[in-house]
Design a protein around this motif. Sequence first.
Motif, PDB file in Angstrom:
ATOM      1  N   PRO A  52     -13.907 -38.808  -0.265  1.00 62.76           N
ATOM      2  CA  PRO A  52     -14.004 -39.522  -1.456  1.00 62.76           C
ATOM      3  C   PRO A  52     -13.249 -40.638  -1.832  1.00 62.76           C
ATOM      4  CG  PRO A  52     -13.867 -37.097  -1.901  1.00 62.76           C
ATOM      5  CD  PRO A  52     -13.763 -37.389  -0.614  1.00 62.76           C
ATOM      6  N   PRO A  53     -13.636 -41.389  -2.850  1.00 61.41           N
ATOM      7  CA  PRO A  53     -12.708 -42.498  -3.255  1.00 61.41           C
ATOM      8  C   PRO A  53     -11.118 -41.991  -3.428  1.00 61.41           C
ATOM      9  CG  PRO A  53     -14.706 -42.791  -4.259  1.00 61.41           C
ATOM     10  CD  PRO A  53     -14.628 -41.276  -3.796  1.00 61.41           C
ATOM     11  N   LEU A  54     -10.045 -42.896  -3.240  1.00 60.75           N
ATOM     12  CA  LEU A  54      -8.876 -42.515  -3.758  1.00 60.75           C
ATOM     13  C   LEU A  54      -8.957 -42.328  -5.129  1.00 60.75           C
ATOM     14  CD1 LEU A  54      -6.896 -45.214  -1.595  1.00 60.75           C
ATOM     15  CD2 LEU A  54      -7.138 -42.872  -1.095  1.00 60.75           C
ATOM     16  N   LEU A  55      -9.342 -42.913  -5.792  1.00 64.14           N
ATOM     17  CA  LEU A  55      -9.321 -42.667  -7.417  1.00 64.14           C
ATOM     18  C   LEU A  55     -10.686 -42.748  -8.032  1.00 64.14           C
ATOM     19  CD1 LEU A  55      -6.305 -45.011  -8.381  1.00 64.14           C
ATOM     20  CD2 LEU A  55      -6.480 -42.438  -8.296  1.00 64.14           C
ATOM     21  N   ARG A  56     -11.043 -41.906  -8.913  1.00 62.11           N
ATOM     22  CA  ARG A  56     -12.282 -41.693  -9.672  1.00 62.11           C
ATOM     23  C   ARG A  56     -12.259 -43.049 -10.710  1.00 62.11           C
ATOM     24  NH1 ARG A  56     -13.936 -35.955 -11.585  1.00 62.11           N
ATOM     25  NH2 ARG A  56     -14.281 -37.355 -13.671  1.00 62.11           N
ATOM     26  N   ARG A  57     -13.427 -43.400 -11.192  1.00 59.37           N
ATOM     27  CA  ARG A  57     -13.523 -44.490 -12.184  1.00 59.37           C
ATOM     28  C   ARG A  57     -12.747 -44.524 -13.489  1.00 59.37           C
ATOM     29  NH1 ARG A  57     -19.686 -46.319 -13.065  1.00 59.37           N
ATOM     30  NH2 ARG A  57     -19.947 -44.228 -13.741  1.00 59.37           N
ATOM     31  N   ASP A  58     -12.456 -43.176 -13.939  1.00 57.62           N
ATOM     32  CA  ASP A  58     -11.650 -43.167 -15.222  1.00 57.62           C
ATOM     33  C   ASP A  58     -10.227 -43.375 -14.789  1.00 57.62           C
ATOM     34  OD1 ASP A  58     -11.717 -40.679 -13.903  1.00 57.62           O
ATOM     35  OD2 ASP A  58     -11.037 -39.517 -15.618  1.00 57.62           O
ATOM     36  N   ALA A  59      -9.703 -43.168 -13.704  1.00 58.63           N
ATOM     37  CA  ALA A  59      -8.369 -43.315 -13.106  1.00 58.63           C
ATOM     38  C   ALA A  59      -8.198 -44.677 -12.938  1.00 58.63           C
ATOM     39  CB  ALA A  59      -8.036 -42.283 -11.873  1.00 58.63           C
ATOM     40  N   ARG A  60      -9.223 -45.413 -12.514  1.00 59.27           N
ATOM     41  CA  ARG A  60      -9.201 -46.959 -12.313  1.00 59.27           C
ATOM     42  C   ARG A  60      -9.069 -47.614 -13.282  1.00 59.27           C
ATOM     43  NH1 ARG A  60     -13.451 -48.768  -9.819  1.00 59.27           N
ATOM     44  NH2 ARG A  60     -14.762 -47.046  -9.453  1.00 59.27           N
ATOM     45  N   LEU A  61      -9.674 -47.136 -14.500  1.00 62.54           N
ATOM     46  CA  LEU A  61      -9.606 -47.585 -15.872  1.00 62.54           C
ATOM     47  C   LEU A  61      -8.216 -47.579 -16.365  1.00 62.54           C
ATOM     48  CD1 LEU A  61     -10.705 -48.856 -18.408  1.00 62.54           C
ATOM     49  CD2 LEU A  61     -11.410 -46.560 -19.230  1.00 62.54           C
TER      50      LEU A  61
END
Length: 201
Positions: free
Chosen positions: A90-99
């Motif tokens: 999986p990606p390093l960070l989920r979308r909400d964490a990137r927010l």
Amino acid sequence: MIEVAGVKVRRRTAMTILILIAGAAALLLAMGRPAICTCGTVKLWEGAVNSAGNSQHIADWYSFSHIIHGFLFYAGTWWLLGRKRRDGTPPLLRRDARLAVAVAIEAGWELLENSPIIIDRYRTATIALGYTGDSVLNSLSDIGMMMAGFLFAARMPVRVTVLVAVGFELLTLWTIRDNLTLNVLMLTWPVEAVKLWQAGG
């Protein structure tokens, strides 16, 4: 889990974002920034760029630049932290964490933008001769505008986001002779001809 504009945000991430925003507000107040416009009123929109109310109320022409910040932060955090890796993990960070990362960057910029060094830079290198910094209300609104841009980019096809960004840049260029591109240019590498044109010369 809560949902914001179609984007699922974990509660701890939402709390992190709120803490970042509250921390930015507290630091701005500690830096001596006024909570609201020193005129004593709060306006939804301030359309006069060369007025004492610019960057003091909820929204103004530069709000469009902060929306574009959100577009750029979405793209940047996806490229660096959000893509699936080659091994299928999986990606390093989920979308909400990137927010949350984007909010931290934008909050950091608001603090820097309202520091004496950047205020002086605006006053000497750009057409913002009377710029004295933002109110805390305006800075928090700028963070909110960035978040709106991030969430928009998260839901829309890339071509739509790019077209909206170009539209905003052209609109503000035509309306106030300024936009995010020129703002960055004039802060980092001032061009006298551009400054004269922006001033109406």
